[in-house]
Structure formats: C-alpha cells, structure tokens
Motif scaffolding. Sequence first.
Motif, PDB file in Angstrom:
ATOM      1  N   PHE A 136       0.836  -1.210   0.000  1.00  0.00           N
ATOM      2  CA  PHE A 136       0.000   0.000   0.000  1.00  0.00           C
ATOM      3  C   PHE A 136       0.866   1.253   0.000  1.00  0.00           C
ATOM      4  O   PHE A 136       0.665   2.172  -0.793  1.00  0.00           O
ATOM      5  CB  PHE A 136      -0.907   0.032   1.242  1.00  0.00           C
ATOM      6  CG  PHE A 136      -1.969  -1.018   1.282  1.00  0.00           C
ATOM      7  CD1 PHE A 136      -2.609  -1.435   0.131  1.00  0.00           C
ATOM      8  CD2 PHE A 136      -2.341  -1.598   2.493  1.00  0.00           C
ATOM      9  CE1 PHE A 136      -3.603  -2.409   0.175  1.00  0.00           C
ATOM     10  CE2 PHE A 136      -3.315  -2.568   2.551  1.00  0.00           C
ATOM     11  CZ  PHE A 136      -3.952  -2.979   1.386  1.00  0.00           C
ATOM     12  N   LEU A 137       1.835   1.295   0.902  1.00  0.00           N
ATOM     13  CA  LEU A 137       2.662   2.491   1.064  1.00  0.00           C
ATOM     14  C   LEU A 137       3.554   2.750  -0.143  1.00  0.00           C
ATOM     15  O   LEU A 137       4.009   3.879  -0.353  1.00  0.00           O
ATOM     16  CB  LEU A 137       3.498   2.367   2.340  1.00  0.00           C
ATOM     17  CG  LEU A 137       2.698   2.336   3.650  1.00  0.00           C
ATOM     18  CD1 LEU A 137       3.605   2.071   4.836  1.00  0.00           C
ATOM     19  CD2 LEU A 137       1.935   3.645   3.842  1.00  0.00           C
ATOM     20  N   ALA A 138       3.784   1.729  -0.946  1.00  0.00           N
ATOM     21  CA  ALA A 138       4.601   1.890  -2.157  1.00  0.00           C
ATOM     22  C   ALA A 138       3.761   2.277  -3.373  1.00  0.00           C
ATOM     23  O   ALA A 138       4.308   2.525  -4.455  1.00  0.00           O
ATOM     24  CB  ALA A 138       5.354   0.591  -2.454  1.00  0.00           C
ATOM     25  N   THR A 139       2.448   2.355  -3.192  1.00  0.00           N
ATOM     26  CA  THR A 139       1.547   2.653  -4.313  1.00  0.00           C
ATOM     27  C   THR A 139       1.450   4.160  -4.559  1.00  0.00           C
ATOM     28  O   THR A 139       1.043   4.906  -3.659  1.00  0.00           O
ATOM     29  CB  THR A 139       0.132   2.099  -4.034  1.00  0.00           C
ATOM     30  OG1 THR A 139       0.221   0.693  -3.777  1.00  0.00           O
ATOM     31  CG2 THR A 139      -0.789   2.337  -5.222  1.00  0.00           C
ATOM     32  N   PRO A 140       1.808   4.653  -5.767  1.00  0.00           N
ATOM     33  CA  PRO A 140       1.675   6.082  -6.066  1.00  0.00           C
ATOM     34  C   PRO A 140       0.215   6.525  -5.995  1.00  0.00           C
ATOM     35  O   PRO A 140      -0.692   5.711  -6.214  1.00  0.00           O
ATOM     36  CB  PRO A 140       2.193   6.191  -7.513  1.00  0.00           C
ATOM     37  CG  PRO A 140       2.963   4.937  -7.764  1.00  0.00           C
ATOM     38  CD  PRO A 140       2.336   3.884  -6.906  1.00  0.00           C
ATOM     39  N   SER A 141       0.005   7.804  -5.692  1.00  0.00           N
ATOM     40  CA  SER A 141      -1.359   8.326  -5.521  1.00  0.00           C
ATOM     41  C   SER A 141      -2.253   8.025  -6.713  1.00  0.00           C
ATOM     42  O   SER A 141      -3.419   7.641  -6.561  1.00  0.00           O
ATOM     43  CB  SER A 141      -1.309   9.841  -5.289  1.00  0.00           C
ATOM     44  OG  SER A 141      -0.577  10.143  -4.133  1.00  0.00           O
ATOM     45  N   GLU A 142      -1.705   8.198  -7.918  1.00  0.00           N
ATOM     46  CA  GLU A 142      -2.518   8.017  -9.124  1.00  0.00           C
ATOM     47  C   GLU A 142      -2.825   6.550  -9.406  1.00  0.00           C
ATOM     48  O   GLU A 142      -3.647   6.231 -10.281  1.00  0.00           O
ATOM     49  CB  GLU A 142      -1.831   8.645 -10.344  1.00  0.00           C
ATOM     50  CG  GLU A 142      -0.513   8.005 -10.761  1.00  0.00           C
ATOM     51  CD  GLU A 142       0.689   8.536  -9.995  1.00  0.00           C
ATOM     52  OE1 GLU A 142       1.821   8.220 -10.406  1.00  0.00           O
ATOM     53  OE2 GLU A 142       0.495   9.273  -8.998  1.00  0.00           O
ATOM     54  N   LYS A 143      -2.197   5.644  -8.661  1.00  0.00           N
ATOM     55  CA  LYS A 143      -2.421   4.205  -8.863  1.00  0.00           C
ATOM     56  C   LYS A 143      -3.291   3.605  -7.751  1.00  0.00           C
ATOM     57  O   LYS A 143      -3.459   2.383  -7.681  1.00  0.00           O
ATOM     58  CB  LYS A 143      -1.085   3.451  -8.906  1.00  0.00           C
ATOM     59  CG  LYS A 143      -0.144   3.872 -10.026  1.00  0.00           C
ATOM     60  CD  LYS A 143      -0.662   3.449 -11.385  1.00  0.00           C
ATOM     61  CE  LYS A 143       0.352   3.771 -12.493  1.00  0.00           C
ATOM     62  NZ  LYS A 143      -0.163   3.380 -13.824  1.00  0.00           N
ATOM     63  N   THR A 144      -3.825   4.442  -6.884  1.00  0.00           N
ATOM     64  CA  THR A 144      -4.694   3.964  -5.813  1.00  0.00           C
ATOM     65  C   THR A 144      -5.845   3.161  -6.409  1.00  0.00           C
ATOM     66  O   THR A 144      -6.459   3.582  -7.386  1.00  0.00           O
ATOM     67  CB  THR A 144      -5.269   5.147  -5.007  1.00  0.00           C
ATOM     68  OG1 THR A 144      -4.192   5.943  -4.509  1.00  0.00           O
ATOM     69  CG2 THR A 144      -6.108   4.657  -3.840  1.00  0.00           C
ATOM     70  N   ILE A 145      -6.125   2.003  -5.826  1.00  0.00           N
ATOM     71  CA  ILE A 145      -7.211   1.162  -6.334  1.00  0.00           C
ATOM     72  C   ILE A 145      -8.421   1.268  -5.419  1.00  0.00           C
ATOM     73  O   ILE A 145      -8.309   1.695  -4.269  1.00  0.00           O
ATOM     74  CB  ILE A 145      -6.769  -0.316  -6.465  1.00  0.00           C
ATOM     75  CG1 ILE A 145      -6.415  -0.896  -5.076  1.00  0.00           C
ATOM     76  CG2 ILE A 145      -5.603  -0.461  -7.434  1.00  0.00           C
ATOM     77  CD1 ILE A 145      -6.221  -2.399  -5.069  1.00  0.00           C
ATOM     78  N   PRO A 146      -9.618   0.892  -5.920  1.00  0.00           N
ATOM     79  CA  PRO A 146     -10.810   0.950  -5.079  1.00  0.00           C
ATOM     80  C   PRO A 146     -10.633   0.184  -3.773  1.00  0.00           C
ATOM     81  O   PRO A 146     -10.055  -0.904  -3.760  1.00  0.00           O
ATOM     82  CB  PRO A 146     -11.889   0.292  -5.962  1.00  0.00           C
ATOM     83  CG  PRO A 146     -11.434   0.541  -7.363  1.00  0.00           C
ATOM     84  CD  PRO A 146      -9.934   0.463  -7.307  1.00  0.00           C
ATOM     85  N   ASP A 147     -11.110   0.774  -2.701  1.00  0.00           N
ATOM     86  CA  ASP A 147     -11.109   0.179  -1.357  1.00  0.00           C
ATOM     87  C   ASP A 147      -9.730   0.106  -0.715  1.00  0.00           C
ATOM     88  O   ASP A 147      -9.596  -0.411   0.403  1.00  0.00           O
ATOM     89  CB  ASP A 147     -11.721  -1.237  -1.368  1.00  0.00           C
ATOM     90  CG  ASP A 147     -13.112  -1.289  -1.966  1.00  0.00           C
ATOM     91  OD1 ASP A 147     -13.820  -0.276  -1.878  1.00  0.00           O
ATOM     92  OD2 ASP A 147     -13.488  -2.338  -2.517  1.00  0.00           O
ATOM     93  N   GLN A 148      -8.701   0.644  -1.377  1.00  0.00           N
ATOM     94  CA  GLN A 148      -7.343   0.528  -0.832  1.00  0.00           C
ATOM     95  C   GLN A 148      -7.225   1.169   0.545  1.00  0.00           C
ATOM     96  O   GLN A 148      -6.568   0.632   1.438  1.00  0.00           O
ATOM     97  CB  GLN A 148      -6.346   1.172  -1.794  1.00  0.00           C
ATOM     98  CG  GLN A 148      -4.891   1.124  -1.315  1.00  0.00           C
ATOM     99  CD  GLN A 148      -3.938   1.779  -2.295  1.00  0.00           C
ATOM    100  OE1 GLN A 148      -3.855   1.379  -3.443  1.00  0.00           O
ATOM    101  NE2 GLN A 148      -3.238   2.816  -1.851  1.00  0.00           N
TER     102      GLN A 148
END
Length: 425
Positions: free
Chosen positions: A346-358
């Motif tokens: 989660f913490l490595a996920t860029p803002s624009e790659k956020t997925i639903p319910d993350q």
Amino acid sequence: MMTTIKLPYGKEHINVKIPEERLNAVLVSEMHEYKPELSQIEQVKKALENPIGTPRLKEMAKGKNKVVIIASDHTRPVPSKIIMPLMLEEIRKGNPDADITILISTGCHRETTKEELEAKFGSEIIANEKIYVHDCDDESMLVNIGVLPSGGLLIINKLAVEADLLVSEGFIEPHFFAGFSGGRKSVLPGVASRATVMYNHNAEFIDNEKARTGIIDGNPIQTDMLYAARAARLDFIVNVVINSEKEVIFAVAGDCDLAHKEGCKFLNDYCKVDSVPSDIVIVTNGGYPLDQNIYQAVKGMTAAEATVNEGGIIIMVAKSNDGHGGDHFHKTFKEEKDVSKMMDAFLATPSEKTIPDQWQSQIFARVLKNAKVIYVSEAPDEMVSDLHMIPAASVEEAIKLADKILAKEDAKITVIPDGVSVIVL
C-alpha cells in the motif's frame, strides 16, 4: 454479578452480559445523553433561520434557476425526511419557480435503490421532486474543473457544476480518516469521479498521523475536500448531529466550512472519551445502516484500535447482511495472508495508482497488525475468514474464543457500544 450492555445490531439490539469483575469500562459518547430543548424540526428550522457565514437560503435562492441539493445515500443515517422538506420550503420561499434537483451523493458506493430512496425521503418527495443518483463511473455526467492541492484532478458531477446554486444536506459524526463527516465531503467524495476519490484517498494521506478520527486541521484529506467544495461553489449546507436513536439533537447551516466547524465543535465537546486499555475490546458500528457490511465495519474497529492492548482481541459486532461490501477489499485480504507485506505494498503505491477500497484495506491492515479480530455477524464464516478474522455466532462465543486465544479467563474487557460515535483519545 453480571452487567448487561445493550449493543446495536442491524435495526435491532442485542443484550450482552459481562462479568462485573472483568468489565474495565464502557465507553459512550455523552452526546447520547444530550437532551435538546427543541424538537428535531425546530432544530433544523433554527439553523436555517440563523445561518453561519452566509445569508439565509431563501435569500440566496432569489434569481437562481438551477438549484441542486446534494443529499447523502443509503449508507448514511441522515434524517432527510426532516431536513429535505425544510430546505425545499426555504428555497421556494425565495424562488417559487426554482428548478430543483436532488443529487444523491453515492461517492463510490453502489446505486441507491428506489426503495431506499423512498425510505430516506418519504413518498411525497419521491413523487414530486427530481432525483438523480450520482455514478462515479459515468463519464457522460462528469466534468473536470481543476487540480486538487494534492495534485489529483478534480472531476465531479456536471449537475453540481452547472447549478446556479449548489447546497447540501448531511450529518456530522467522527470519521476514521477524514476527521469528521459532513460539510465539504458532500462534493468530495460525494459527487466526485472514481479517479478523484482514489487520488484523495491515497496511501500517503491515509498513513498521515493527522488522518485520524476527530482531526480536521492539518488533515491532508480534508484539505483536498474543502478545496473541492469551494471549487464546486458549494454555497450552503445544512448539517445535523444525531444521537443513537438517529434523532436530530443539533443542527447547523450556512458556509460549508464555518458551519461545519461549529458542528464539529459540538461533537468534540460531547464525543471525546478517554481510552481504557484492555486485552479485549467489544465494539459495534452503531447498527443500521453502517453495519450492513464488513467494509463499513472497519470504522468501528478503529475506535477499538485506540484502546485495545497490543496483541489483544477486538470483538466486532456488525450484522453485515450485505456481505463484505467491497470486491477489491475482499480480494486483497483473500489473496495476501501476510498483513505486513500488504501494508508495504500500500505504502509503495503512487497516488494516481490507488485502487478501489485501498484506503479501507490499509486501515484494516493497520488494525490487524496490532490485534486479532473476532467478528460477530450474519456474514458467511468463509468470507470472515478470508478477511483474516475469526467468525463467531454470538458475543458470548466470541468472548470464549478470545479467552482461549489469550490463554486466560480473566482478561479485562472494554466495551464501546457505538464505535462510530466516539473519539477515543
């Protein structure tokens, strides 16, 4: 001796008996004991007649043809049967010919059904008013109106953008990462696109120490939300505070920031409770409608998180008759059994790659890293297990399971009868 504690469960209540020698504390909001001098209708009328930071709504409606009222969806216990008729009356006092649309702010939730709309507003409003249910994925109804402070695109429902006067109704309660609900949340996430909501609910923001229950100032999620409300020209709000019976006990109206803060101040005065750490914490999601699924129940768990001992047990009591409530949420936990790995991802996920319910998964993972969760519900056992929890058919069974896990039968128990109504310090 046993102490009997009443816990909301769906549209009913269950009574739980706890041995007195094991009961450490019952954490309840003083708000539920608050007795207003005025009736529910009188509270809202008073707020409409004394707006904070704006003229009266009837004055603002003069000369405004297209009026849009953003209203909450089926997942929120907003007493719209009380609020909406008074708002409609006030608008039409100022402009009898106003073209009014009620825009249902589903955010990224499923569509609100006709039956749910009727239960929310009553048959008269359903029969006589124009109602449109927001769909965060319907590109034909979405408009890009700028860039959020976080850098994400601000894309919202075009009915809100095209309104000559944009107003909203809602309710204020402690919120587990936005600080408080209500106010500016009507626009973002209420009537925003999925992409905009995803960006705002990014892992970095969710991880921020200010993104916690009861905090608005310095909360990066709120910064985006207020910007979105101003950019959309949300001119006027009517927000209420409700008690455990879902009755209006306080109301504010006016500017989407100033009026909202007044409502938050009221809640702060009555909702804050000191944590009483225990090995076992029993908590609910306040009953219907917020305990319809496991996804929403994470909110109540965060209240327990604030007072459970490290390595302790949270017993979450939520009917969950709608199941898990989020496909991505369910899939995330079913497919990854290591919560630490999940959190790192989660913490490595860029803002624009956020997925639903993350965001919900991230907060849930944070809870699970600190405590085991035993889940009392009507959800299938397999589903509960998929979500790294231990299913139980009753609170009594859950306590026995907790005792077995902790290897002791005298562990202290803290009970939070309504986890979404308190700010645990």
